[in-house]
Design a protein around this motif. Structure first.
Motif, PDB file in Angstrom:
ATOM      1  N   ARG A  72     -17.369   5.217   2.164  1.00 46.75           N
ATOM      2  CA  ARG A  72     -16.552   6.318   1.649  1.00 46.75           C
ATOM      3  C   ARG A  72     -15.171   5.818   1.236  1.00 46.75           C
ATOM      4  O   ARG A  72     -14.601   6.283   0.244  1.00 46.75           O
ATOM      5  N   ALA A  73     -14.630   4.875   2.010  1.00 48.83           N
ATOM      6  CA  ALA A  73     -13.305   4.335   1.686  1.00 48.83           C
ATOM      7  C   ALA A  73     -13.333   3.598   0.357  1.00 48.83           C
ATOM      8  O   ALA A  73     -12.434   3.755  -0.478  1.00 48.83           O
ATOM      9  N   LEU A  74     -14.365   2.793   0.147  1.00 48.51           N
ATOM     10  CA  LEU A  74     -14.480   2.050  -1.108  1.00 48.51           C
ATOM     11  C   LEU A  74     -14.682   2.998  -2.283  1.00 48.51           C
ATOM     12  O   LEU A  74     -14.123   2.792  -3.366  1.00 48.51           O
ATOM     13  N   SER A  85      -0.577   6.663  -5.952  1.00 42.70           N
ATOM     14  CA  SER A  85      -0.111   5.330  -5.561  1.00 42.70           C
ATOM     15  C   SER A  85      -1.112   4.676  -4.608  1.00 42.70           C
ATOM     16  O   SER A  85      -1.836   5.371  -3.888  1.00 42.70           O
ATOM     17  N   PRO A  86      -1.163   3.339  -4.575  1.00 40.06           N
ATOM     18  CA  PRO A  86      -2.103   2.642  -3.689  1.00 40.06           C
ATOM     19  C   PRO A  86      -1.923   3.000  -2.213  1.00 40.06           C
ATOM     20  O   PRO A  86      -2.901   3.180  -1.492  1.00 40.06           O
ATOM     21  N   LEU A  87      -0.675   3.108  -1.758  1.00 40.68           N
ATOM     22  CA  LEU A  87      -0.443   3.451  -0.356  1.00 40.68           C
ATOM     23  C   LEU A  87      -0.905   4.874  -0.059  1.00 40.68           C
ATOM     24  O   LEU A  87      -1.424   5.154   1.029  1.00 40.68           O
ATOM     25  N   THR A  88      -0.754   5.775  -1.024  1.00 37.38           N
ATOM     26  CA  THR A  88      -1.244   7.142  -0.855  1.00 37.38           C
ATOM     27  C   THR A  88      -2.763   7.152  -0.713  1.00 37.38           C
ATOM     28  O   THR A  88      -3.323   7.884   0.121  1.00 37.38           O
ATOM     29  N   THR A  89      -3.440   6.345  -1.509  1.00 43.67           N
ATOM     30  CA  THR A  89      -4.896   6.239  -1.399  1.00 43.67           C
ATOM     31  C   THR A  89      -5.285   5.760  -0.011  1.00 43.67           C
ATOM     32  O   THR A  89      -6.219   6.292   0.603  1.00 43.67           O
ATOM     33  N   MET A  90      -4.572   4.764   0.522  1.00 43.66           N
ATOM     34  CA  MET A  90      -4.862   4.274   1.865  1.00 43.66           C
ATOM     35  C   MET A  90      -4.611   5.362   2.907  1.00 43.66           C
ATOM     36  O   MET A  90      -5.341   5.464   3.898  1.00 43.66           O
ATOM     37  N   ASP A 131     -13.424  -5.349   6.905  1.00 46.51           N
ATOM     38  CA  ASP A 131     -13.193  -4.125   6.128  1.00 46.51           C
ATOM     39  C   ASP A 131     -12.012  -4.314   5.177  1.00 46.51           C
ATOM     40  O   ASP A 131     -12.067  -3.916   4.007  1.00 46.51           O
ATOM     41  N   GLU A 132     -10.945  -4.917   5.695  1.00 53.44           N
ATOM     42  CA  GLU A 132      -9.741  -5.101   4.887  1.00 53.44           C
ATOM     43  C   GLU A 132      -9.982  -6.019   3.698  1.00 53.44           C
ATOM     44  O   GLU A 132      -9.421  -5.805   2.617  1.00 53.44           O
ATOM     45  N   ARG A 133     -10.820  -7.023   3.875  1.00 53.69           N
ATOM     46  CA  ARG A 133     -11.139  -7.912   2.749  1.00 53.69           C
ATOM     47  C   ARG A 133     -11.817  -7.137   1.622  1.00 53.69           C
ATOM     48  O   ARG A 133     -11.488  -7.318   0.442  1.00 53.69           O
ATOM     49  N   GLN A 134     -12.769  -6.278   1.996  1.00 50.36           N
ATOM     50  CA  GLN A 134     -13.472  -5.498   0.975  1.00 50.36           C
ATOM     51  C   GLN A 134     -12.553  -4.466   0.324  1.00 50.36           C
ATOM     52  O   GLN A 134     -12.599  -4.253  -0.890  1.00 50.36           O
ATOM     53  N   LEU A 135     -11.732  -3.824   1.131  1.00 48.11           N
ATOM     54  CA  LEU A 135     -10.798  -2.841   0.578  1.00 48.11           C
ATOM     55  C   LEU A 135      -9.750  -3.510  -0.306  1.00 48.11           C
ATOM     56  O   LEU A 135      -9.358  -2.962  -1.338  1.00 48.11           O
ATOM     57  N   THR A 136      -9.309  -4.694   0.078  1.00 46.73           N
ATOM     58  CA  THR A 136      -8.329  -5.428  -0.726  1.00 46.73           C
ATOM     59  C   THR A 136      -8.907  -5.782  -2.085  1.00 46.73           C
ATOM     60  O   THR A 136      -8.235  -5.645  -3.124  1.00 46.73           O
ATOM     61  N   ALA A 137     -10.165  -6.242  -2.099  1.00 45.23           N
ATOM     62  CA  ALA A 137     -10.812  -6.578  -3.367  1.00 45.23           C
ATOM     63  C   ALA A 137     -10.903  -5.342  -4.260  1.00 45.23           C
ATOM     64  O   ALA A 137     -10.649  -5.408  -5.473  1.00 45.23           O
ATOM     65  N   LEU A 154      -1.383  -6.768   1.141  1.00 42.59           N
ATOM     66  CA  LEU A 154      -0.344  -6.296   2.051  1.00 42.59           C
ATOM     67  C   LEU A 154      -0.448  -4.788   2.260  1.00 42.59           C
ATOM     68  O   LEU A 154      -0.258  -4.292   3.383  1.00 42.59           O
ATOM     69  N   ILE A 155      -0.743  -4.047   1.206  1.00 46.89           N
ATOM     70  CA  ILE A 155      -0.883  -2.591   1.327  1.00 46.89           C
ATOM     71  C   ILE A 155      -2.019  -2.243   2.281  1.00 46.89           C
ATOM     72  O   ILE A 155      -1.883  -1.401   3.180  1.00 46.89           O
ATOM     73  N   VAL A 156      -3.153  -2.898   2.111  1.00 46.89           N
ATOM     74  CA  VAL A 156      -4.317  -2.610   2.956  1.00 46.89           C
ATOM     75  C   VAL A 156      -4.056  -3.023   4.404  1.00 46.89           C
ATOM     76  O   VAL A 156      -4.328  -2.268   5.342  1.00 46.89           O
ATOM     77  N   SER A 157      -3.526  -4.224   4.596  1.00 46.67           N
ATOM     78  CA  SER A 157      -3.345  -4.726   5.960  1.00 46.67           C
ATOM     79  C   SER A 157      -2.254  -3.966   6.712  1.00 46.67           C
ATOM     80  O   SER A 157      -2.383  -3.714   7.915  1.00 46.67           O
ATOM     81  N   THR A 158      -1.180  -3.575   6.032  1.00 48.07           N
ATOM     82  CA  THR A 158      -0.135  -2.829   6.719  1.00 48.07           C
ATOM     83  C   THR A 158      -0.590  -1.408   7.047  1.00 48.07           C
ATOM     84  O   THR A 158      -0.172  -0.839   8.057  1.00 48.07           O
ATOM     85  N   ALA A 159      -1.454  -0.843   6.224  1.00 45.34           N
ATOM     86  CA  ALA A 159      -2.033   0.461   6.546  1.00 45.34           C
ATOM     87  C   ALA A 159      -2.857   0.355   7.825  1.00 45.34           C
ATOM     88  O   ALA A 159      -2.791   1.220   8.707  1.00 45.34           O
ATOM     89  N   GLY A 160      -3.632  -0.725   7.936  1.00 45.07           N
ATOM     90  CA  GLY A 160      -4.399  -0.948   9.159  1.00 45.07           C
ATOM     91  C   GLY A 160      -3.495  -1.164  10.354  1.00 45.07           C
ATOM     92  O   GLY A 160      -3.758  -0.666  11.455  1.00 45.07           O
ATOM     93  N   ALA A 161      -2.401  -1.901  10.140  1.00 46.16           N
ATOM     94  CA  ALA A 161      -1.443  -2.148  11.225  1.00 46.16           C
ATOM     95  C   ALA A 161      -0.809  -0.839  11.692  1.00 46.16           C
ATOM     96  O   ALA A 161      -0.580  -0.640  12.889  1.00 46.16           O
TER      97      ALA A 161
END
Length: 208
Positions: A72-74, A85-90, A131-137, A154-161
């Motif tokens: 669903r995330a992908l 914005s990308p961060l909003t999507t995350m 998961d983050e690798r796939q979302l980053t791609a 960075l957007i994906v990993s900081t959202a996870g953080a």
């Protein structure tokens, strides 16, 4: 034929949920290190073979790993409005997962268990990295940037953080809802955690 396929998928979801619920309950009762796959399968009234059709090991069952969340995330990443914005999507992706966990009534219980178990925390981090690798791609493709670009990663990993920090803070201060802590983290990311960042200026002052 379509109804049969829908029934099959619903049965799979129910079996996965039953296994995850049994794994969490047993882990809370006995401690995650003292639970076996055989006990989880028996509690969910399925065979050990069926267990391994859904989870590679007991830790993923205790964590409640659900591939539908990533799918669903992908999909959300691919179909996000151009103006979003990308961060909003995350943010939407994270809240989608949180909503599922809250509906299952497992967010606090599972979060506390994970934070108290180094092994579960390690397994969660390793699964999250994948998961983050796939979302980053997917995000890099959406942004028209190469997969090696820093910004989408960075957007994906900081959202996870932000989520991991929220879970840890919630454990120590359960009066604050996880959603509220996650939202505060995302707001800080959006504003810039440290706008005064400037190592070059600090170095210059130190040598002046």
């Amino acid at each position: 034929m379509q109804a049969e396929g829908g029934l099959r998928e619903r049965k799979k979801r129910e079996t996965r949920a039953a296994l995850a619920e049994a794994a969490l309950r047993l882990a809370l009762e006995k401690g995650p290190d003292h639970v076996t796959v055989e006990e989880i399968a028996e509690a969910a009234d399925v065979s050990v073979r069926t267990f391994f059709n859904y989870f590679p090991h007991k830790e993923h069952a205790i964590l409640g790993r659900n591939p539908e969340h990533l799918e669903r995330a992908l999909e959300r990443m691919r179909t996000a409005p151009p103006e979003e914005s990308p961060l909003t999507t995350m943010w939407f992706i994270v809240h989608d997962v949180l909503r599922d966990l809250e509906n299952e009534g497992e967010l606090s219980r599972r979060g506390e268990l994970i934070m108290g178990s180094p092994n579960l925390l390690y397994q969660l981090m390793m699964a999250s990295f994948d998961d983050e690798r796939q979302l980053t791609a997917a995000l890099a493709a959406r942004m028209g940037e190469p997969e090696s670009a820093v910004r989408p990663a960075l957007i994906v990993s900081t959202a996870g953080a932000a989520c991991r920090v929220a879970m840890e803070l919630h454990k120590n201060a359960p009066g604050r809802p996880v959603r509220e802590l996650v939202d505060e983290g995302f707001q800080l990311l959006a504003q810039g955690i440290d706008p005064a960042f400037g190592p070059n200026q600090s170095n210059q002052k130190g040598h002046s």
